[in-house]
Scaffold this motif. Structure first.
Motif, PDB file in Angstrom:
ATOM      1  N   ARG A   1      54.526   0.524 -80.901  1.00 37.61           N
ATOM      2  CA  ARG A   1      53.741  -0.022 -79.800  1.00 37.61           C
ATOM      3  C   ARG A   1      53.004   1.140 -79.156  1.00 37.61           C
ATOM      4  O   ARG A   1      53.306   2.300 -79.418  1.00 37.61           O
ATOM      5  N   TYR A   2      52.027   0.815 -78.307  1.00 40.94           N
ATOM      6  CA  TYR A   2      51.242   1.880 -77.693  1.00 40.94           C
ATOM      7  C   TYR A   2      51.116   1.647 -76.196  1.00 40.94           C
ATOM      8  O   TYR A   2      51.318   0.542 -75.696  1.00 40.94           O
TER       9      TYR A   2
ATOM     10  N   GLN B   1      54.573   4.812 -79.638  1.00 36.83           N
ATOM     11  CA  GLN B   1      56.031   4.884 -79.777  1.00 36.83           C
ATOM     12  C   GLN B   1      56.463   4.271 -81.095  1.00 36.83           C
ATOM     13  O   GLN B   1      55.941   3.238 -81.499  1.00 36.83           O
ATOM     14  N   LEU B   2      57.450   4.904 -81.738  1.00 38.60           N
ATOM     15  CA  LEU B   2      58.075   4.365 -82.946  1.00 38.60           C
ATOM     16  C   LEU B   2      59.487   3.939 -82.580  1.00 38.60           C
ATOM     17  O   LEU B   2      60.261   4.727 -82.035  1.00 38.60           O
ATOM     18  N   TRP B   3      59.800   2.675 -82.866  1.00 41.95           N
ATOM     19  CA  TRP B   3      61.104   2.101 -82.541  1.00 41.95           C
ATOM     20  C   TRP B   3      61.870   1.826 -83.822  1.00 41.95           C
ATOM     21  O   TRP B   3      61.293   1.406 -84.827  1.00 41.95           O
ATOM     22  N   PHE B   4      63.181   2.077 -83.786  1.00 41.26           N
ATOM     23  CA  PHE B   4      64.055   1.875 -84.937  1.00 41.26           C
ATOM     24  C   PHE B   4      65.243   1.012 -84.513  1.00 41.26           C
ATOM     25  O   PHE B   4      65.990   1.392 -83.607  1.00 41.26           O
ATOM     26  N   ASN B   5      65.357  -0.156 -85.118  1.00 40.00           N
ATOM     27  CA  ASN B   5      66.434  -1.095 -84.791  1.00 40.00           C
ATOM     28  C   ASN B   5      66.556  -1.316 -83.283  1.00 40.00           C
ATOM     29  O   ASN B   5      67.655  -1.340 -82.719  1.00 40.00           O
TER      30      ASN B   5
ATOM     31  N   MET C   1      55.259  -5.122 -79.295  1.00 45.85           N
ATOM     32  CA  MET C   1      55.678  -4.445 -80.528  1.00 45.85           C
ATOM     33  C   MET C   1      54.885  -4.982 -81.714  1.00 45.85           C
ATOM     34  O   MET C   1      54.505  -6.160 -81.748  1.00 45.85           O
ATOM     35  N   SER C   2      54.672  -4.129 -82.699  1.00 53.09           N
ATOM     36  CA  SER C   2      54.085  -4.557 -83.965  1.00 53.09           C
ATOM     37  C   SER C   2      55.082  -5.460 -84.685  1.00 53.09           C
ATOM     38  O   SER C   2      56.269  -5.521 -84.326  1.00 53.09           O
TER      39      SER C   2
ATOM     40  N   ASP D   1      57.964   9.390 -80.057  1.00 54.42           N
ATOM     41  CA  ASP D   1      56.670   9.041 -79.466  1.00 54.42           C
ATOM     42  C   ASP D   1      55.710  10.205 -79.637  1.00 54.42           C
ATOM     43  O   ASP D   1      56.115  11.344 -79.815  1.00 54.42           O
ATOM     44  N   LYS D   2      54.432   9.871 -79.653  1.00 54.73           N
ATOM     45  CA  LYS D   2      53.390  10.878 -79.866  1.00 54.73           C
ATOM     46  C   LYS D   2      52.217  10.598 -78.950  1.00 54.73           C
ATOM     47  O   LYS D   2      51.899   9.451 -78.646  1.00 54.73           O
TER      48      LYS D   2
END
Length: 145
Positions: free
Chosen positions: A79-80, A41-45, A91-92, A51-52
């Protein structure tokens, strides 16, 4: 009752290019995974942006975007998730996408000042200048109207 604590390694996220970008530029966010994952998952703010499903052969997943507006600037994290057993990583560390350069802003009439033309310097202030008198007369209503 026995509780098992599963330590899940955090992913890391990198941004390419790593310096500021301008509107129209392409950006790649690369999530580096410490182990096999099912979903990334890609999170923004703080909000899920994308997600992929992961390709089993790679330990990185790329998310590409074209910077189309100022709202693309901000904090990104990844995160995965693993499906068996089902768990999600932390989260990274965040990476910051900074949009730089100069973009035109709206021009308009107001405050008895006639037409004003502006540019925004990114990062930085909004700079405005009064347009020539001829343009004021052509575009703005009379000041006493």
């Amino acid at each position: 009752m026995v509780l098992a604590l599963i330590l899940v390694p955090r992913p890391s996220l990198s941004l390419l290019p790593s310096q500021g970008v301008s509107l129209g530029d392409s950006v790649t966010l690369r999530c580096h995974l410490p182990q096999t994952a099912a979903w990334i998952q890609l999170w923004f703010n703080g909000t899920l942006r994308s997600d992929k499903e992961k390709d089993e052969e790679h330990n990185t997943v790329e998310f590409s975007l074209v910077v189309t507006n100022l709202e693309d600037a901000g904090t990104y994290q990844c995160r995965y998730q693993v499906s068996e057993p089902l768990w999600t990583s932390s989260m990274s560390d965040p990476v910051e996408l900074v949009v730089t350069g100069a973009i035109p802003c709206e021009c308009g009439c107001g405050g008895g000042e006639g037409l004003r033309c502006c540019i925004r310097l990114l990062p930085g202030p909004l700079l405005c200048a009064r347009c020539p008198q001829l343009l004021d007369a052509e575009r703005c209503p009379p000041r006493n109207a």
